[in-house]
Design a protein around this motif. Sequence first.
Motif, PDB file in Angstrom:
ATOM      1  N   VAL A 172       0.860  -1.184   0.000  1.00 48.92           N
ATOM      2  CA  VAL A 172       0.000   0.000   0.000  1.00 48.92           C
ATOM      3  C   VAL A 172       0.895   1.232   0.000  1.00 48.92           C
ATOM      4  O   VAL A 172       1.747   1.385   0.880  1.00 48.92           O
ATOM      5  N   GLY A 173       0.713   2.098  -1.001  1.00 51.31           N
ATOM      6  CA  GLY A 173       1.539   3.302  -1.083  1.00 51.31           C
ATOM      7  C   GLY A 173       3.017   3.005  -1.186  1.00 51.31           C
ATOM      8  O   GLY A 173       3.844   3.765  -0.673  1.00 51.31           O
ATOM      9  N   GLY A 174       3.360   1.886  -1.832  1.00 50.92           N
ATOM     10  CA  GLY A 174       4.753   1.504  -1.975  1.00 50.92           C
ATOM     11  C   GLY A 174       5.354   0.864  -0.745  1.00 50.92           C
ATOM     12  O   GLY A 174       6.552   0.562  -0.718  1.00 50.92           O
ATOM     13  N   LYS A 175       4.536   0.629   0.302  1.00 51.58           N
ATOM     14  CA  LYS A 175       5.013   0.043   1.544  1.00 51.58           C
ATOM     15  C   LYS A 175       4.462  -1.367   1.712  1.00 51.58           C
ATOM     16  O   LYS A 175       3.304  -1.639   1.408  1.00 51.58           O
ATOM     17  N   SER A 176       5.298  -2.277   2.219  1.00 49.49           N
ATOM     18  CA  SER A 176       4.844  -3.623   2.548  1.00 49.49           C
ATOM     19  C   SER A 176       4.178  -3.575   3.915  1.00 49.49           C
ATOM     20  O   SER A 176       4.781  -3.135   4.901  1.00 49.49           O
ATOM     21  N   VAL A 177       2.910  -4.022   3.963  1.00 49.86           N
ATOM     22  CA  VAL A 177       2.149  -3.931   5.207  1.00 49.86           C
ATOM     23  C   VAL A 177       1.430  -5.243   5.493  1.00 49.86           C
ATOM     24  O   VAL A 177       1.128  -6.024   4.587  1.00 49.86           O
ATOM     25  N   LEU A 233      -0.087  -2.523   9.386  1.00 52.99           N
ATOM     26  CA  LEU A 233       1.168  -2.408  10.114  1.00 52.99           C
ATOM     27  C   LEU A 233       2.328  -2.591   9.150  1.00 52.99           C
ATOM     28  O   LEU A 233       2.313  -3.504   8.316  1.00 52.99           O
ATOM     29  N   LEU A 234       3.340  -1.733   9.241  1.00 54.76           N
ATOM     30  CA  LEU A 234       4.508  -1.872   8.385  1.00 54.76           C
ATOM     31  C   LEU A 234       5.280  -3.139   8.734  1.00 54.76           C
ATOM     32  O   LEU A 234       5.575  -3.390   9.906  1.00 54.76           O
ATOM     33  N   PHE A 269       0.827   1.989  10.150  1.00 52.79           N
ATOM     34  CA  PHE A 269       0.920   2.781   8.928  1.00 52.79           C
ATOM     35  C   PHE A 269      -0.391   3.542   8.699  1.00 52.79           C
ATOM     36  O   PHE A 269      -0.400   4.754   8.517  1.00 52.79           O
ATOM     37  N   LYS A 270      -1.510   2.816   8.743  1.00 54.17           N
ATOM     38  CA  LYS A 270      -2.825   3.433   8.599  1.00 54.17           C
ATOM     39  C   LYS A 270      -3.857   2.601   9.348  1.00 54.17           C
ATOM     40  O   LYS A 270      -3.676   1.399   9.548  1.00 54.17           O
ATOM     41  N   SER A 271      -4.955   3.247   9.735  1.00 56.51           N
ATOM     42  CA  SER A 271      -6.074   2.505  10.305  1.00 56.51           C
ATOM     43  C   SER A 271      -7.372   3.260  10.070  1.00 56.51           C
ATOM     44  O   SER A 271      -7.377   4.481   9.880  1.00 56.51           O
TER      45      SER A 271
END
Length: 222
Positions: A161-166, A185-186, A193-195
């Motif tokens: 998500v958004g270039g991040k592995s979560v 969670l990253l 990261f987001k919720s």
Amino acid sequence: MKIIWVALLSVCALSANAQIVKQGNGYLFRMKLAAGKTLKYGVVSTLSSNEAGGSSMKLTLPMVWKTVAVKNGVSTVDTSAGPISSGGSNLGGQPVRNRIQIDTRGKLIGKAGSGQQLMPALPDKPIRVGQSWSASAPIELPMQGDKKITATYVFKGIKTVGGKSVAELAVKTSGQAAGTGTMLLLTSDGTLFKSHLNMSLTMTGPTGVLTKYHVTGDISRK
């Protein structure tokens, strides 16, 4: 304005070593903080009464986690939340500052303070996709005192998500604040990261009358 914490459930530095890693048939969830590093979040919450003619309010506030020390797997973190604003106007007051201690599973050590809802308590053993775990977190509700809100987390898998592995978690809360949502969670450090949460809240007002509210909360890393 402590109602903002009802939307969080909740509880910080990037690490070169992944903290959510594959072990056997499952994944081990851990959080790694590093002294001197700071994480910043933006929080947007809405609060609306379910009663006829009830009002609605949208609140925003910044949140900051600064790790000041790490020793024996326990991190000392200075948290700051606020000031709260609505409609672009500052509602007054100063940021609420607290110092908390938290371990690699996201569990508070000793006395709690505002800011602990940013992270869920992580499972002690590796967990497979589709499996769940539960944790109880104290949150402060206005005029209600300390309450126990139980959250169940279902591990949905690893995604980008958004270039991040979560790691994606489905969240379900019960108790005085019941609802559902998602949490990311990253994998790099196990931090939030987001919720997003949607909850129904029943509160006793100063006159003793029970009132039902709909609460949403969105947290995103800046």
